[in-house]
Design an enzyme around this catalytic site. Structure first.
Site, PDB file in Angstrom:
ATOM      1  N   GLY A 165       0.770  -1.224   0.003  1.00 55.74           N
ATOM      2  CA  GLY A 165      -0.127   0.003  -0.077  1.00 55.74           C
ATOM      3  C   GLY A 165       0.860   1.302  -0.095  1.00 55.74           C
ATOM      4  N   ASP A 166       0.510   2.016   1.010  1.00 56.00           N
ATOM      5  CA  ASP A 166       1.253   3.539   0.844  1.00 56.00           C
ATOM      6  C   ASP A 166       2.353   3.418   2.074  1.00 56.00           C
ATOM      7  OD1 ASP A 166      -0.659   3.366   2.964  1.00 56.00           O
ATOM      8  OD2 ASP A 166      -0.741   5.467   2.917  1.00 56.00           O
ATOM      9  N   GLU A 167       2.773   2.001   2.625  1.00 55.33           N
ATOM     10  CA  GLU A 167       3.696   1.810   3.763  1.00 55.33           C
ATOM     11  C   GLU A 167       5.037   1.411   3.199  1.00 55.33           C
ATOM     12  OE1 GLU A 167       2.943   0.448   7.992  1.00 55.33           O
ATOM     13  OE2 GLU A 167       3.390  -1.351   6.742  1.00 55.33           O
TER      14      GLU A 167
END
Length: 316
Positions: free
Chosen positions: A247-249
């Site tokens: 994801g956005d990690e």
């Protein structure tokens, strides 16, 4: 062999190469193809092959990369010795599959440069050995075999390198993917704990990324992830390893870096297209990678909760 001492594939297949060669030499010594076949030499090579296989299996996962290269080069030299004492064209050309096996093994387990070197060594030394005893009728078949070994090694090595790259890379950002990042970070942690050097890992999370996807669509979110990855990557040191965790990690390995040093380095990452949050953890004796990531993740979300609470209090 116990479950915790399994033989790695690179060692097991190298042992298989030695052992198979040894068994073929046993067959050649028991049933010579020609009255002038060097039976004594073939018997010695049989013992070397079988003994080498046993030694490799006993070494198992303790066999270093340098040891593996040495053992593989040893196969090439043994083939060259056998070629120099062969007395028939069939005996010499019959060594071709061994050259191909050496090349394919090197292509799979070595870098492209090392694979080329091993294939060149195998073909070069075997060709020199064959030239000593090569009947004129075997020259063309040998040339075809040698060229085939080199071409197969090159093709397989290139394909294997591409597959390894694809398997280790996040297709959207070009960063290390979760699996490859964890493998590299785990090795770095093991070295750091042995040498008592500092190591810090960081978990980075983009702020309000979901809002970008909801407002502008997933295409815009993908472009934002690419921009962030490029921005961060350009500001990191060569030894640092940035990966996309999902994801956005993102995750970041910072070798030879303690807590204050990590905070100083993370400041370089500011100025990108979106704000972000981070949590860090510095390795302690007995740490596992999972424990490090758990502490960094906990710090990350504690900071997020604190900022959210601060905004809520401000509104109140």
């Amino acid at each position: 062999m116990t479950a915790d001492r399994r033989v790695p594939a690179r060692v097991g297949l190298l042992a298989l190469l030695y052992g198979t060669g040894g068994l073929f030499c046993v067959a050649g010594a028991l049933r010579p193809m020609h009255p002038e076949t060097p039976v004594a030499l073939t018997g010695v090579l049989a013992a070397v092959g079988i003994g080498g296989a046993a030694a490799l299996l006993a070494r198992g996962d303790r066999l270093s990369q340098a040891g593996g290269h040495t053992a593989l080069a040893g196969v090439s030299l043994l083939v060259a010795l056998l070629a120099s004492r062969s007395v028939t064209a069939v005996g010499i050309v019959g060594l071709g599959p061994v050259l191909i096996a050496i090349g394919l093994y090197a292509a799979h387990f070595c870098s492209l440069t090392a694979a080329r070197a091993h294939a060149g060594l195998a073909v070069g030394t075997a060709s020199l050995g064959a030239a000593v005893a090569l009947p004129s009728t075997a020259a063309l078949p040998w040339l075809m075999t040698a060229v085939s070994a080199l071409l197969l090694t090159e093709a397989h090595a290139r394909l294997n390198r591409a597959l390894r790259t694809d398997a280790a890379t996040d297709p959207l950002t070009g960063l290390a993917n979760r699996r490859s990042w964890e493998a590299e970070a785990g090795r770095t942690l093991a070295r750091a704990l042995r040498s008592d050097e500092p190591l810090t890992v960081a978990v980075l999370d983009l702020d309000d990324f979901k809002a970008v996807n909801d407002r502008d669509g997933h295409g815009a979110g993908d472009r934002l992830l690419q921009q962030v990855a490029d921005h961060w990557q350009s500001r990191l040191r060569t030894a640092d390893l940035l990966g996309r965790y999902g994801g956005d990690e993102f995750v970041l390995r910072l070798p030879a870096t303690d807590g204050p040093g990590a905070q100083e380095l993370l400041q370089r990452l500011d100025g990108g297209p979106i704000s972000w949050s981070v949590g860090t953890a510095t390795a302690r004796a007995g740490d596992s990678l999972a424990a490090l990531l758990q502490r960094a993740d906990a710090e990350l979300y504690a900071g997020k909760r604190q900022r959210t609470a601060g905004r809520t209090d401000g509104v109140g």
